[in-house]
Write a protein that holds these residues in place. Structure first.
Motif, PDB file in Angstrom:
ATOM      1  N   GLU A   1      23.480 -25.215 -11.085  1.00  0.00           N
ATOM      2  CA  GLU A   1      24.071 -26.335 -10.290  1.00  0.00           C
ATOM      3  C   GLU A   1      25.718 -26.297 -10.346  1.00  0.00           C
ATOM      4  OE1 GLU A   1      23.937 -29.773  -7.606  1.00  0.00           O
ATOM      5  OE2 GLU A   1      22.529 -28.120  -8.095  1.00  0.00           O
ATOM      6  N   LYS A   2      26.008 -25.838 -11.349  1.00  0.00           N
ATOM      7  CA  LYS A   2      27.463 -26.087 -11.383  1.00  0.00           C
ATOM      8  C   LYS A   2      27.975 -24.739 -10.970  1.00  0.00           C
ATOM      9  CE  LYS A   2      30.827 -25.641 -15.255  1.00  0.00           C
ATOM     10  NZ  LYS A   2      31.446 -25.251 -16.816  1.00  0.00           N
ATOM     11  N   LEU A   3      27.416 -23.635 -10.881  1.00  0.00           N
ATOM     12  CA  LEU A   3      27.877 -22.311 -10.162  1.00  0.00           C
ATOM     13  C   LEU A   3      27.921 -22.605  -8.804  1.00  0.00           C
ATOM     14  CD1 LEU A   3      26.337 -19.392 -12.249  1.00  0.00           C
ATOM     15  CD2 LEU A   3      28.969 -20.156 -12.424  1.00  0.00           C
ATOM     16  N   SER A   4      26.795 -23.350  -8.294  1.00  0.00           N
ATOM     17  CA  SER A   4      26.703 -23.447  -6.833  1.00  0.00           C
ATOM     18  C   SER A   4      27.858 -24.347  -6.383  1.00  0.00           C
ATOM     19  CB  SER A   4      25.298 -24.328  -6.670  1.00  0.00           C
ATOM     20  OG  SER A   4      24.308 -23.710  -6.840  1.00  0.00           O
ATOM     21  N   LYS A   5      28.169 -25.522  -7.031  1.00  0.00           N
ATOM     22  CA  LYS A   5      29.113 -26.372  -6.430  1.00  0.00           C
ATOM     23  C   LYS A   5      30.603 -25.878  -6.615  1.00  0.00           C
ATOM     24  CE  LYS A   5      26.363 -30.543  -7.044  1.00  0.00           C
ATOM     25  NZ  LYS A   5      26.207 -30.455  -5.634  1.00  0.00           N
ATOM     26  N   THR A   6      31.052 -24.590  -7.098  1.00  0.00           N
ATOM     27  CA  THR A   6      32.170 -24.014  -7.226  1.00  0.00           C
ATOM     28  C   THR A   6      32.646 -23.526  -5.827  1.00  0.00           C
ATOM     29  OG1 THR A   6      31.247 -21.794  -7.789  1.00  0.00           O
ATOM     30  CG2 THR A   6      32.296 -22.972  -9.806  1.00  0.00           C
ATOM     31  N   GLN A   7      31.670 -23.344  -4.938  1.00  0.00           N
ATOM     32  CA  GLN A   7      32.039 -23.238  -3.389  1.00  0.00           C
ATOM     33  C   GLN A   7      31.997 -24.639  -2.854  1.00  0.00           C
ATOM     34  OE1 GLN A   7      30.672 -19.877  -4.710  1.00  0.00           O
ATOM     35  NE2 GLN A   7      29.178 -21.390  -4.917  1.00  0.00           N
TER      36      GLN A   7
ATOM     37  N   ILE B   1      31.538 -25.918  -0.063  1.00  0.00           N
ATOM     38  CA  ILE B   1      30.179 -26.220   0.825  1.00  0.00           C
ATOM     39  C   ILE B   1      28.999 -26.614   0.046  1.00  0.00           C
ATOM     40  CG2 ILE B   1      28.822 -23.886   1.098  1.00  0.00           C
ATOM     41  CD1 ILE B   1      29.109 -24.413   3.888  1.00  0.00           C
ATOM     42  N   GLY B   2      28.989 -26.254  -1.227  1.00  0.00           N
ATOM     43  CA  GLY B   2      28.168 -27.124  -2.258  1.00  0.00           C
ATOM     44  C   GLY B   2      26.790 -26.329  -2.619  1.00  0.00           C
ATOM     45  N   ARG B   3      26.983 -25.001  -2.260  1.00  0.00           N
ATOM     46  CA  ARG B   3      25.924 -23.975  -2.562  1.00  0.00           C
ATOM     47  C   ARG B   3      26.335 -22.641  -2.769  1.00  0.00           C
ATOM     48  NH1 ARG B   3      23.869 -21.041   1.673  1.00  0.00           N
ATOM     49  NH2 ARG B   3      24.569 -21.843   3.839  1.00  0.00           N
ATOM     50  N   MET B   4      25.648 -21.627  -3.008  1.00  0.00           N
ATOM     51  CA  MET B   4      25.717 -20.454  -3.092  1.00  0.00           C
ATOM     52  C   MET B   4      25.360 -19.627  -1.715  1.00  0.00           C
ATOM     53  SD  MET B   4      24.362 -19.085  -6.811  1.00  0.00           S
ATOM     54  CE  MET B   4      24.710 -19.766  -8.279  1.00  0.00           C
ATOM     55  N   ALA B   5      26.008 -18.544  -1.384  1.00  0.00           N
ATOM     56  CA  ALA B   5      25.475 -17.970  -0.144  1.00  0.00           C
ATOM     57  C   ALA B   5      24.094 -17.286  -0.279  1.00  0.00           C
ATOM     58  CB  ALA B   5      26.474 -16.799   0.419  1.00  0.00           C
ATOM     59  N   LYS B   6      23.466 -17.547   0.930  1.00  0.00           N
ATOM     60  CA  LYS B   6      22.083 -16.507   0.817  1.00  0.00           C
ATOM     61  C   LYS B   6      22.540 -15.058   1.206  1.00  0.00           C
ATOM     62  CE  LYS B   6      19.829 -20.471   2.704  1.00  0.00           C
ATOM     63  NZ  LYS B   6      18.893 -21.074   3.814  1.00  0.00           N
TER      64      LYS B   6
END
Length: 254
Positions: free
Chosen positions: A206-212, A214-219
Motif C-alpha cells: 500500500e505504501k509503495l502504491s501510494k508513492t504514485q 494516482i494512488g496505485r502502481m501501473a499494470k
C-alpha cells in the motif's frame, strides 16, 4: 488501428512482467514475436499464452550482455520490424554503498545489453526497410530516486542512447523512442516485498502504491498498450521521445 500484421518483433526479457505484457499485446495485434530470455524456460508462460491464443511466438536463450550471443541470435531471426529492449535488472544502493561488482553487473545488462541488441538489430531493421525501436528507460532517468544509484545511472544511459539512435537513423526509416515507467506491479515487486518485508507485505504494498499520486502502481498491460501504440503505424510521426507512464509521479509529487 494498431495492426501489426506481417510484422516481426523481438522483445528482450519477454518472459514476465512488463516484457510479457508487451510481447502478448504485440502478438494479439498480429506480430510474430521472438522472445529473448536468459533461459528458454523463463519464456514458457508467455509462449503458451501467445501460441495458445492463435498467435505466433518463439523463444531463444540469450544473455543480452554477451555481444556474440546476441549477434548470433539476431542473425538467426533475420529481418525484423520491431525491437523492444526490455531486459534489465534492478539494484538498491547509493554511490558509496554500491560495490564495484554490482555496478558492473547492472551496466553489463542494462546498458551494454541494450547496446548489444541495438548493434545486432539495426542491420535487421535496415533489411526490412526500417522499423521501430522501443527502449525501456525509467522515471529513474528523469528524477532522483533514493538508493538507486547504479540503476538510475543505467537508465539515464538508455534514455541518452534512445535520442542518439533516433537522430542517427531517422533517414533510414528507423524510429526510436523510450518508455519511462514508475512503479509497476510485476512479480519482481511481489518477490521484493516477500524477501524484504515478509511480516508486513500488505502494508508495504500500500505504501509503495501510494508513492504514485494516482494512488496505485501501473499494470504491466498499461505499459504494453503504450508500447503497442509506439510500435504501430499510427505513431509513425514519433521518434526521439521519452514517454513517462508514472501516475503523475514526476510532475505531481510536490
Amino acid at each position: 488501428m494498431f495492426s501489426l500484421t506481417n510484422k516481426k518483433a523481438v522483445v528482450t526479457g519477454g518472459g514476465s512482467g512488463i516484457g510479457k505484457a508487451i510481447a502478448t499485446i504485440l502478438a494479439r495485434q498480429g506480430a510474430e514475436v521472438h522472445i529473448l530470455e536468459l533461459g528458454i524456460e523463463q519464456a514458457e508462460s508467455t509462449l503458451a499464452e501467445i501460441n495458445g491464443n492463435g498467435g505466433k511466438a518463439f523463444s531463444y536463450a540469450c544473455d543480452v550482455a554477451d555481444h556474440q550471443n546476441v549477434k548470433e541470435i539476431f542473425n538467426q531471426i533475420g529481418a525484423i520490424n520491431i525491437l523492444v529492449n526490455n531486459a534489465g535488472i534492478a539494484h538498491i544502493g547509493k554511490a558509496d554503498t554500491t560495490e564495484e561488482s554490482d555496478f558492473d553487473r547492472v551496466m553489463n545488462v542494462n546498458v551494454k545489453g541494450v547496446y548489444n541488441c541495438l548493434y545486432a538489430a539495426i542491420p535487421q531493421l535496415r533489411a526490412a526497410g526500417g522499423g521501430v525501436i522501443i527502449n525501456m528507460a525509467s522515471i529513474a532517468s528523469l528524477i532522483g530516486l533514493p538508493d538507486r544509484f547504479a540503476y538510475s545511472t543505467a537508465k539515464g544511459a538508455v534514455k541518452a542512447m534512445t535520442m542518439s539512435v533516433a537522430k542517427d537513423y531517422i533517414g533510414e526509416n528507423i524510429r526510436c523512442n523510450s518508455i519511462s515507467p514508475a512503479r509497476v506491479h510485476t512479480p519482481f515487486v511481489d518477490g521484493f516485498l516477500q524477501k524484504n518485508y515478509p511480516d508486513n507485505i500488505d502494508e508495504m504494498f500500500e505504501k509503495l502504491s501510494k508513492t504514485q499520486p494516482i494512488g496505485r502502481m501501473a499494470k504491466p498491460e498499461e505499459v504494453g498498450a503504450l508500447a503497442l501504440y509506439l510500435c504501430s503505424d499510427e505513431a509513425s510521426f514519433i521518434t526521439g521521445c521519452d514517454y513517462p507512464i508514472d501516475g503523475g509521479f514526476t510532475t505531481l509529487n510536490n
